[in-house]
Design a protein around this motif. Structure first.
Motif, PDB file in Angstrom:
ATOM      1  N   VAL A  49     -12.726  -9.823   2.976  1.00  0.00           N
ATOM      2  CA  VAL A  49     -12.374  -8.839   4.638  1.00  0.00           C
ATOM      3  C   VAL A  49     -10.923  -8.993   4.502  1.00  0.00           C
ATOM      4  N   ILE A  50     -10.686  -7.614   5.542  1.00  0.00           N
ATOM      5  CA  ILE A  50      -9.019  -7.332   6.013  1.00  0.00           C
ATOM      6  C   ILE A  50      -9.779  -7.482   6.993  1.00  0.00           C
ATOM      7  N   LYS A  88      -2.252  -1.775   2.855  1.00  0.00           N
ATOM      8  CA  LYS A  88      -2.086  -2.392   4.520  1.00  0.00           C
ATOM      9  C   LYS A  88      -1.467  -3.234   3.893  1.00  0.00           C
ATOM     10  N   LEU A  89      -0.999  -4.661   4.454  1.00  0.00           N
ATOM     11  CA  LEU A  89       0.303  -5.408   4.509  1.00  0.00           C
ATOM     12  C   LEU A  89      -0.265  -6.547   5.017  1.00  0.00           C
ATOM     13  N   TYR A 116      -5.620 -11.014   5.944  1.00  0.00           N
ATOM     14  CA  TYR A 116      -5.212 -10.894   7.958  1.00  0.00           C
ATOM     15  C   TYR A 116      -4.027 -10.017   7.706  1.00  0.00           C
ATOM     16  N   GLU A 117      -4.071  -8.451   8.583  1.00  0.00           N
ATOM     17  CA  GLU A 117      -3.613  -7.527   8.651  1.00  0.00           C
ATOM     18  C   GLU A 117      -1.957  -7.987   9.060  1.00  0.00           C
ATOM     19  N   VAL A 118      -1.317  -7.675   8.435  1.00  0.00           N
ATOM     20  CA  VAL A 118       0.234  -8.034   9.992  1.00  0.00           C
ATOM     21  C   VAL A 118       0.883  -7.302   9.549  1.00  0.00           C
ATOM     22  N   SER A 119       1.984  -6.566  10.729  1.00  0.00           N
ATOM     23  CA  SER A 119       3.306  -5.732  10.751  1.00  0.00           C
ATOM     24  C   SER A 119       4.506  -6.404  10.385  1.00  0.00           C
ATOM     25  N   ASN A 137       1.191 -18.891   0.327  1.00  0.00           N
ATOM     26  CA  ASN A 137       1.575 -17.614   1.436  1.00  0.00           C
ATOM     27  C   ASN A 137       2.165 -16.559   1.362  1.00  0.00           C
ATOM     28  N   GLU A 138       1.652 -15.894   0.108  1.00  0.00           N
ATOM     29  CA  GLU A 138       2.335 -14.726  -0.826  1.00  0.00           C
ATOM     30  C   GLU A 138       2.289 -13.596   1.007  1.00  0.00           C
ATOM     31  N   ILE A 139       3.157 -12.386   0.799  1.00  0.00           N
ATOM     32  CA  ILE A 139       2.615 -11.206   1.347  1.00  0.00           C
ATOM     33  C   ILE A 139       1.734 -10.429   0.295  1.00  0.00           C
ATOM     34  N   LEU A 140       1.200  -9.840   0.906  1.00  0.00           N
ATOM     35  CA  LEU A 140       0.285  -9.087  -0.587  1.00  0.00           C
ATOM     36  C   LEU A 140      -0.001  -7.084  -0.139  1.00  0.00           C
TER      37      LEU A 140
END
Lengths: 138, 252
Positions: free
Chosen positions: B31-32, B74-75, B96-99, B58-61
């Protein structure tokens, strides 16, 4: 040997050993641990025997955590007794181990020593086990 | 920090049985979700998930969502991975979607470097806090926080306040939170312990209930039971009479 200091009732029913371990299935304190793959009763004697086996290898180095506690009384009728006349007397203290349960955790020693210690501890136990490690930072 | 790209499929099947069938296709249900975004249910290929975990938690996807021809991006960060406790099979993944412009609260693992002075003197290094709570921009999340313990002596503790401040990263833990500690070695104990028979037979104290009246009744009941037992036990006693003590006669 480990045993409770106070109990509400002297005797308990045996119960069932279905399913997987509900909690205590991840490393909480140490870097390396021994995880149960099978299920069964683990007596206070076995907990102590495995602890001594670990202590022999690690000597003064490192730290060990025991993640199980024998809080269930195990009763037995005396030999050559006819059936009936009530439940037998408590003879030992046990804990029910289900697959996935972390039994021992260790920290502060070389990996090789820890593996040897945990492997020797596993020979004292009545079910299959495996050695698990924390996912370390590289 | 590097950006990893992952291709996922939008998921329309829900529930235990459907999730099982997704896992059977070498995918993991996931889930995002995010603070200002709608929740999207996805199925992530196991192989690409393994690659991401290998790269670091801890990598950004950069998540490419495929949905019947439509594609979205999505980030996100990995928030939680559920695994089977025995087989280690992936069960579910939370993203977890981030900005990029908004600071987030996350955790960064501690990496201990150097050999503490105290270890050479017989102390034991104990990592008290394995992950530190931090607040920073998603692009500034460190892979790990290095802590040099070479100056630590026996009995000394390194706290959060002792860590060198990192640019753009705010520690959310209390400054007094211990991170690493060199323990005083425990006294050597006798390894060979005799098996104490008393310990097995000794019984712990039984917690009794408050009412005295009930307690008063118990001995009477016990007495009745005891009487029954003696009656039942009597025939056995007749079968095996106790031998008479003859030595007394001899002495006279």
């Amino acid at each position: 040997m480990l045993m409770p200091s106070k109990v509400k009732y002297r005797k308990q029913q045996r119960g069932r050993m279905k399913g997987l371990s509900k909690g205590g299935s991840t490393l909480a304190f140490g870097d390396i641990g021994l995880q149960a793959l099978g299920r069964g009763y683990m007596t206070a004697k076995q907990i102590e025997a495995a602890r001594i086996a670990i202590a022999r290898f690690i000597k003064k180095t490192g730290r060990v955590w025991i993640r199980v506690f024998p809080d269930k009384p195990f009763t037995k009728k005396p030999a050559e007794t006819r059936m009936g006349k009530g439940k037998g007397d408590p003879v030992e203290w046990i804990t029910i181990v289900k697959p996935g349960r972390i039994l021992y955790e260790m920290e502060g020693m070389e990996k090789e020593t820890a593996y040897k210690a945990l492997r020797s501890a596993s020979y004292k136990l009545p079910f299959a086990t495996r050695i698990v490690e924390r996912e370390t930072v590289k | 920090m590097e950006e990893l790209i992952i291709d996922v499929k939008r998921r329309t099947e829900f529930g235990k049985q459907k999730a099982k069938s997704i896992r059977g296709r070498a995918e993991v249900p996931g889930v995002i979700y995010g603070k200002h975004h709608d929740t999207v249910h996805v199925a992530i290929p196991v192989e690409s998930l393994k690659k991401i975990i290998k790269a670091g938690s801890n990598e950004i996807l950069r998540v490419n969502i495929k949905d019947n021809g439509d594609a979205g991006q999505k980030l996100a960060l990995i928030k939680e991975i559920q695994r089977h406790i025995v087989t280690d099979e992936f069960l579910h993944v939370d993203l977890y979607e981030v900005s990029e412009k908004e600071a987030i609260k996350t955790k960064a693992p501690v990496l201990v470097t150097g050999k503490a002075k105290g270890i050479e003197l017989g102390g034991i290094l104990q990592i008290v806090t394995r992950e530190l709570n931090i607040k920073c921009l998603p692009t500034a999340i460190p892979r790990h926080i290095e802590i040099d313990v070479s100056q630590l002596n026996i009995g000394h503790t390194l706290h959060v306040k002792d860590i060198n401040p990192l640019k753009g990263i705010e520690f959310m833990d209390s400054p007094e939170t211990p991170v690493v500690h060199v323990m005083i070695p425990a006294k050597e104990e006798a390894i060979v312990q005799p098996v104490v028979a008393e310990a097995t037979t000794a019984e712990p104290e039984v917690i009794k209930k408050g009412k005295e009246a009930r307690e008063g009744e118990q001995p009477a009941e016990e007495g009745k039971e005891a009487a029954k037992d003696t009656k039942l036990a009597a025939p056995q006693a007749k079968e095996k009479p106790e031998p008479k003590k003859e030595p007394k006669k001899e002495s006279k």
